[in-house]
Design an enzyme around this catalytic site. Structure first.
Site, PDB file in Angstrom:
ATOM      1  N   THR A 102     -16.155  47.132  44.326  1.00  0.00           N
ATOM      2  CA  THR A 102     -15.564  48.355  44.716  1.00  0.00           C
ATOM      3  C   THR A 102     -16.240  48.138  46.024  1.00  0.00           C
ATOM      4  O   THR A 102     -15.086  49.284  47.295  1.00  0.00           O
ATOM      5  CB  THR A 102     -16.046  49.455  43.387  1.00  0.00           C
ATOM      6  OG1 THR A 102     -16.115  49.795  42.554  1.00  0.00           O
ATOM      7  CG2 THR A 102     -15.822  50.350  44.601  1.00  0.00           C
ATOM      8  N   THR A 104     -20.052  46.889  40.791  1.00  0.00           N
ATOM      9  CA  THR A 104     -20.995  48.071  40.199  1.00  0.00           C
ATOM     10  C   THR A 104     -21.112  47.577  38.623  1.00  0.00           C
ATOM     11  O   THR A 104     -21.942  47.655  37.396  1.00  0.00           O
ATOM     12  CB  THR A 104     -21.400  48.731  40.046  1.00  0.00           C
ATOM     13  OG1 THR A 104     -19.935  49.444  39.520  1.00  0.00           O
ATOM     14  CG2 THR A 104     -21.518  49.461  42.170  1.00  0.00           C
TER      15      THR A 104
END
Length: 366
Positions: free
Chosen positions: A51, A131
């Protein structure tokens, strides 16, 4: 925006299983003489995607974006303040969502990071990562790297195109921590959302919120105030933290270990199917403090006896300690995903039953 010269680095090429496309060959972002300052520490950034390098169609979109759309050059260019605290260089190790990271990729990563840390001119390393599985990579690095130099794993919960994207400040804080002398001898750390945490214990606790990486029982190592690290404790390592040598000569590939989820009325045959599919070890995500059904335990005991299958029990609860039972080994404070990598590395190292008990029971009450 600064101009940064792209140079090819010497590094092993990566290959991901189909249908995922192979990532680009590693590239090095060189330190230009116009920005290099001999008084600042040299920090190497290994970019893997995620991300923090993601891109969406609109600035208010924080889901459904493309992970790993931006290269490490763009990440460094977006945060010119990096040059105020370090001489940063970047290696585009991969550029994928973290769900595509495999044990083979991690072996390659830890070997490359170790070689970088062994260079006297390198003062610290930062790994950018998606993540979803960041805690697995951070944990793997923590138990396979041998160094006193700071190593920081960082990510973001919002893509780079989002309003209030957290990637740039997280990257700046990660590099700042890696450049700090006080960060040495603390093992691998995870830095997001102004917090500094131990990779050994830290877990993603919320699927969407920026304040997600925590270790509820063990707490944080420190925090960042005005982009300056503040540590709560003197340097220390987790009790019982093992070290596994995974140099190229010591590990070509890791044994398959699968995770089974515990629930009421679980099917004992799922363990048999995993072993039939090639699993050399199993991690059971047990109920409560690692409990498993009686039929399930019977099936596991038979697999251990007839196939030599190594079995580790963890828990599906957020925290807690799992002790050894009549079958296999208790995972202690390790969650299932961290117990899995510990078991994979122990099997690869040829641990016998006595060493396995010592490994997983290192934090048992005395």
């Amino acid at each position: 925006m600064m101009s940064i010269k792209l140079l090819l680095s010497v590094g092993a090429s990566l290959a991901l299983a189909s249908p995922v496309p192979a990532p680009p060959s590693p590239v090095l972002i060189g330190r230009e003489t116009g920005h290099f300052n001999a008084s600042r520490p040299n920090i190497t950034i290994f970019a893997t995607g995620g991300t923090i390098a993601g891109s969406a169609g609109s600035s208010d979109q924080t889901t459904g974006y493309e992970a790993g759309a931006l290269g490490v050059e763009v990440l460094i260019d977006a945060v010119p303040q990096l040059w105020n605290v370090s001489n940063p260089s970047g290696i585009q190790f991969a550029n994928v969502g973290s769900s595509e990271i495999t044990p083979e990729i991690l072996l390659n990563l830890t070997q490359m990071v170790q070689r970088e840390l062994d260079k006297p001119e390198c003062q610290g390393v930062v790994v950018t990562h998606g993540t979803d599985t960041l805690e697995e990579t951070a944990f793997f690095l923590d138990i396979t790297l041998r160094t006193d130099k700071p190593v920081v794993v960082v990510g973001a919960m919002r893509p780079a195109t989002a309003i209030s994207a957290d990637g740039p400040i997280n990257l700046l804080e990660a590099v700042t921590v890696a450049a700090a002398p006080a960060a040495a001898r603390r093992g691998v750390m995870v830095v997001l959302n102004d917090r500094i945490a131990s990779a050994y214990y830290t877990t993603k606790t919320q699927a969407n919120a920026p304040d997600t990486f925590k270790s509820y029982e063990q707490g944080f190592l420190g925090y960042l105030l005005d982009i300056k690290p503040v540590f709560y404790f003197q340097p220390a390592l987790p009790v019982g933290r093992p070290y596994f040598n995974v140099t190229a000569a010591a590990a070509e590939a890791l044994p398959q270990v699968d995770i089974l989820y515990g629930y009421q009325g679980l099917d004992p045959k799922m363990a048999e199917a995993a072993v039939a599919n090639g699993a050399k070890g199993l991690v059971c995500t047990g109920m409560g403090a690692g409990s498993w059904t009686r039929p399930g335990q019977k099936a596991l005991a038979q697999l251990a006896k007839e196939n030599g299958t190594a079995v580790v029990f963890s828990r599906r609860t957020m925290d807690g300690f799992v002790e050894s039972g009549s079958v296999g080994y208790g995972g202690g404070f390790l969650n299932p995903q961290k117990a899995r990598y510990t078991l994979m590395l122990a099997l690869n190292a040829g641990y016998d039953d006595e060493k396995m008990h010592a490994l997983f029971e290192s934090q048992s009450p005395s």
